[in-house]
Design a protein around this motif. Structure first.
Motif, PDB file in Angstrom:
ATOM      1  N   HIS A  75      -3.100  54.697 -19.649  1.00  0.00           N
ATOM      2  CA  HIS A  75      -2.278  55.287 -20.684  1.00  0.00           C
ATOM      3  C   HIS A  75      -0.870  55.366 -20.391  1.00  0.00           C
ATOM      4  O   HIS A  75      -0.159  54.838 -19.401  1.00  0.00           O
ATOM      5  CB  HIS A  75      -2.745  56.738 -20.384  1.00  0.00           C
ATOM      6  CG  HIS A  75      -3.893  57.056 -20.529  1.00  0.00           C
ATOM      7  ND1 HIS A  75      -4.580  57.290 -21.872  1.00  0.00           N
ATOM      8  CD2 HIS A  75      -5.063  57.208 -19.639  1.00  0.00           C
ATOM      9  CE1 HIS A  75      -5.781  57.767 -21.850  1.00  0.00           C
ATOM     10  NE2 HIS A  75      -6.248  57.344 -20.667  1.00  0.00           N
ATOM     11  N   GLU A  77       2.689  57.394 -21.639  1.00  0.00           N
ATOM     12  CA  GLU A  77       3.221  58.821 -22.287  1.00  0.00           C
ATOM     13  C   GLU A  77       4.429  58.439 -22.850  1.00  0.00           C
ATOM     14  O   GLU A  77       5.259  57.581 -22.370  1.00  0.00           O
ATOM     15  CB  GLU A  77       3.375  59.859 -21.139  1.00  0.00           C
ATOM     16  CG  GLU A  77       1.919  60.259 -20.321  1.00  0.00           C
ATOM     17  CD  GLU A  77       1.190  61.074 -21.517  1.00  0.00           C
ATOM     18  OE1 GLU A  77       1.332  61.816 -22.135  1.00  0.00           O
ATOM     19  OE2 GLU A  77      -0.231  60.697 -21.053  1.00  0.00           O
ATOM     20  N   ASN A  79       7.827  60.066 -24.456  1.00  0.00           N
ATOM     21  CA  ASN A  79       8.816  61.054 -24.617  1.00  0.00           C
ATOM     22  C   ASN A  79       9.675  60.887 -25.614  1.00  0.00           C
ATOM     23  O   ASN A  79      10.830  61.748 -25.620  1.00  0.00           O
ATOM     24  CB  ASN A  79       9.612  61.056 -23.115  1.00  0.00           C
ATOM     25  CG  ASN A  79      10.375  59.839 -22.948  1.00  0.00           C
ATOM     26  OD1 ASN A  79      10.443  59.048 -23.669  1.00  0.00           O
ATOM     27  ND2 ASN A  79      10.967  59.672 -21.593  1.00  0.00           N
ATOM     28  N   ARG A  94       0.759  59.610 -28.107  1.00  0.00           N
ATOM     29  CA  ARG A  94       0.087  59.285 -27.058  1.00  0.00           C
ATOM     30  C   ARG A  94      -0.350  57.902 -27.133  1.00  0.00           C
ATOM     31  O   ARG A  94      -0.843  57.616 -28.420  1.00  0.00           O
ATOM     32  CB  ARG A  94      -0.968  60.034 -26.677  1.00  0.00           C
ATOM     33  CG  ARG A  94      -1.844  59.928 -25.473  1.00  0.00           C
ATOM     34  CD  ARG A  94      -2.739  60.899 -25.032  1.00  0.00           C
ATOM     35  NE  ARG A  94      -3.799  61.033 -26.077  1.00  0.00           N
ATOM     36  CZ  ARG A  94      -4.163  62.175 -26.496  1.00  0.00           C
ATOM     37  NH1 ARG A  94      -3.457  63.325 -26.556  1.00  0.00           N
ATOM     38  NH2 ARG A  94      -5.073  62.158 -27.465  1.00  0.00           N
TER      39      ARG A  94
END
Length: 164
Positions: A75, A77, A79, A94
């Motif tokens: 994964h 992430e 921002n 995501r």
């Protein structure tokens, strides 16, 4: 005038070469790109694949020795979602990369590996002040990416052989 023909000829060559880069991959192309034969036992290849995924920081979500299926996911992430929504009206909230290996025994000392890599993403689009989300799943089809993964698997098999 002579330089104009040279210029037009160069443009035509560039156009034709760019078209060949965008050619549709056939199933044979994909099989060749995503498959590899190993002169190693099934167990060695299966466990080396698990070790490789772990070393690449993938979470192993499935490892079925009977079927030979190994799935790992990594994964990422994001921002920058709000900034991208304001600037472009769309953002990736995501994303993940999923590696799916199919390890197949061919004989006692020969194993085939088929690899599929996917990019998964949750895309957010802002329209009229409302956010709309949709999932995206795309198979990666870059030959160099598969070459790197399969080379890393070869290297991991060599490493594990030295240990045994």
């Amino acid at each position: 005038m002579h330089s104009l023909y040279k210029y037009l000829g160069l443009l035509a060559c560039l156009f034709l070469s760019s078209c060949s880069l965008l050619k549709e991959l056939t199933s044979d192309d994909i099989t060749r790109m995503t498959s590899e034969l190993f002169d190693n036992s099934y167990d060695m290849v299966f466990y080396s694949t698990l070790s490789l995924l772990q070393a690449e920081r993938y979470t192993i979500i499935q490892a079925d020795k009977e079927s030979g299926i190994i799935r790992g996911i990594q994964h990422v992430e994001r921002n920058d979602v709000e900034w991208n929504l304001k600037a472009f009206g769309e953002a990736t909230e995501r994303e993940s990369t999923e590696a799916v290996f199919l390890v197949l025994p061919l004989s006692e000392k020969r194993t085939e590996v088929k690899l599929s890599l996917y990019r998964n993403a949750l895309i957010v689009t802002r329209k009229d002040g409302h956010n709309h989300k949709r999932d995206s799943r795309t198979m990666l089809l870059t030959e160099s990416t598969y070459d790197k993964w399969l080379k890393k698997l070869k290297d991991e098999i060599k490493r594990r052989k030295r240990l045994s």
